[in-house]
Design an enzyme around this catalytic site. Structure first.
Site, PDB file in Angstrom:
ATOM      1  CG  ASN A   1      -3.957 -32.404  -0.446  1.00  0.00           C
ATOM      2  OD1 ASN A   1      -3.482 -32.306   0.684  1.00  0.00           O
ATOM      3  ND2 ASN A   1      -4.818 -33.348  -0.781  1.00  0.00           N
TER       4      ASN A   1
ATOM      5  CE  LYS B   1      -3.018 -36.309  -1.738  1.00  0.00           C
ATOM      6  NZ  LYS B   1      -3.365 -37.461  -2.551  1.00  0.00           N
TER       7      LYS B   1
ATOM      8  CG  HIS C   1      -8.703 -35.569  -0.172  1.00  0.00           C
ATOM      9  ND1 HIS C   1      -8.324 -36.885  -0.280  1.00  0.00           N
ATOM     10  CD2 HIS C   1      -8.029 -34.899  -1.135  1.00  0.00           C
ATOM     11  CE1 HIS C   1      -7.449 -37.001  -1.276  1.00  0.00           C
ATOM     12  NE2 HIS C   1      -7.247 -35.806  -1.808  1.00  0.00           N
TER      13      HIS C   1
ATOM     14  CD  GLU D   1      -5.389 -39.257  -0.180  1.00  0.00           C
ATOM     15  OE1 GLU D   1      -4.905 -38.364   0.547  1.00  0.00           O
ATOM     16  OE2 GLU D   1      -4.984 -39.476  -1.346  1.00  0.00           O
TER      17      GLU D   1
ATOM     18  CD  GLU E   1      -8.680 -34.275  -5.424  1.00  0.00           C
ATOM     19  OE1 GLU E   1      -7.622 -33.801  -5.817  1.00  0.00           O
ATOM     20  OE2 GLU E   1      -8.818 -34.778  -4.301  1.00  0.00           O
TER      21      GLU E   1
ATOM     22  N   GLY F   1      -3.038 -40.206  -7.235  1.00  0.00           N
ATOM     23  CA  GLY F   1      -1.765 -40.869  -6.946  1.00  0.00           C
ATOM     24  C   GLY F   1      -1.461 -42.071  -7.819  1.00  0.00           C
TER      25      GLY F   1
ATOM     26  CB  SER G   1      -2.571 -38.449 -11.837  1.00  0.00           C
ATOM     27  OG  SER G   1      -2.536 -39.548 -10.935  1.00  0.00           O
TER      28      SER G   1
HETATM   29  P1  PGA Z   1      -2.330 -36.555  -6.716  1.00  0.00           P
HETATM   30  O1  PGA Z   1      -3.359 -36.208  -5.527  1.00  0.00           O
HETATM   31  O2  PGA Z   1      -2.079 -35.274  -7.476  1.00  0.00           O
HETATM   32  O3  PGA Z   1      -1.083 -37.057  -6.016  1.00  0.00           O
HETATM   33  O4  PGA Z   1      -2.980 -37.584  -7.567  1.00  0.00           O
HETATM   34  C1  PGA Z   1      -4.400 -35.284  -5.726  1.00  0.00           C
HETATM   35  C2  PGA Z   1      -5.211 -35.144  -4.458  1.00  0.00           C
HETATM   36  O5  PGA Z   1      -5.471 -36.145  -3.789  1.00  0.00           O
HETATM   37  O6  PGA Z   1      -5.616 -34.026  -4.096  1.00  0.00           O
END
Ligand code: PGA
Length: 255
Positions: free
Chosen positions: A10, A12, A93, A95, A168, A174, A213
């Site tokens: 992803n 983003k 997601h 976010e 997640e 992150g 992560s």
């Molecule tokens: P990350 O993000 O691997 O940077 O923690 C995962 C995600 O939000 O899909």
């Protein structure tokens, strides 16, 4: 399980055409690591280019609008994503849930419109740290699944090809922090039970990805957790070097 592990990057809001070289390198690695199903979800502006330049991997979007079209300035419909070359779309997601106030009631119609357009859908769920500390993680995730997963006619057949769930935990995205393998296994088992409750036996074949992560260094351990069918990877999917490390760990998992 006979299904190949599914590793999805992803990107983003990262990526311009200068990153196409990374996508090409990831595609070449996927050709070698055939035991793993690999996909990228770049910004919508790169879907078409990645589809053209990276022929083997799946390509998807990070969101879609629920409507087929209309007066929705700045939005993109599932049919448009399909037309640009997408195979799937991520919906819900955390976010998007946070930045755009997307509730389950907004996510579910997006998932339905993705299926209606012929795209597969990756539905994201996950608790906040506060919810986990309060002992509410499984209840919150079960509620998100019930509210966000598409149901009805569109999911009458081939459910496992059309629907993927990504667990997640918000606090792991992150941050470099990850749940224990036991906690991931417990949550994935709870998600499996909910999928069977919603879809009957067909729910047993739906892939459940872990996200938050995931790095080359921890991928083997995380992917070995109970009921983990792959990973949704953010930061570590931005370079071929680190993403291929995760794909290789997934290839090794099944021997
Ligand atoms: P990350 O993000 O691997 O940077 O923690 C995962 C995600 O939000 O899909």
């Amino acid at each position: 399980m006979a299904q190949r592990p599914y590793i999805v990057g992803n990107w983003k809001m990262h990526g311009t055409r200068s990153m196409l070289a990374e996508a090409r390198a990831i595609d070449r690695a996927a050709e070698r690591l055939i035991k793993v199903e690999v996909a990228l979800a770049p910004p919508a502006t790169l879907i078409h280019a990645i589809r053209k330049e990276a022929g083997l991997i799946g390509v998807g979007a990070q969101d879609c609008h629920a409507a087929e079209g209309g007066a929705h300035t700045g939005d993109i419909s599932a049919a448009m994503l399909k037309d640009a070359g997408a195979d799937f779309v991520i919906v819900g997601h955390s976010e998007r849930r946070a930045d755009h106030c997307e509730s389950d009631a907004i996510v579910q119609p997006k998932a339905r419109s993705a299926l209606a357009a012929g795209l597969a859908v990756i539905v994201c769920v996950g608790e906040t740290e506060q919810q986990r500390n309060a002992g509410e993680a499984e209840r919150v995730v079960a509620g998100q699944l019930a509210g966000s997963l598409p149901q009805g006619d569109l999911v009458a057949d081939k459910i496992a090809e059309k629907i993927i769930v990504a667990y997640e935990p918000v606090w792991a995205i992150g941050t470099g922090r990850v749940p224990t393998v036991e906690d991931i296994g417990a949550m994935h088992r709870a998600i499996r039970a909910k999928l069977v409750e919603i879809y009957g036996e067909a729910g047993a074949a739906i892939r459940i990805l872990y996200g938050g992560s995931v790095k080359p260094e921890n991928a083997a351990e995380l992917l070995a957790a109970d009921e983990v069918g792959g990973a949704l990877v953010g930061g570590a999917s931005l370079t071929a070097e680190s993403f291929v490390g995760i794909i290789a760990a997934a290839a090794d998992r099944d021997g």
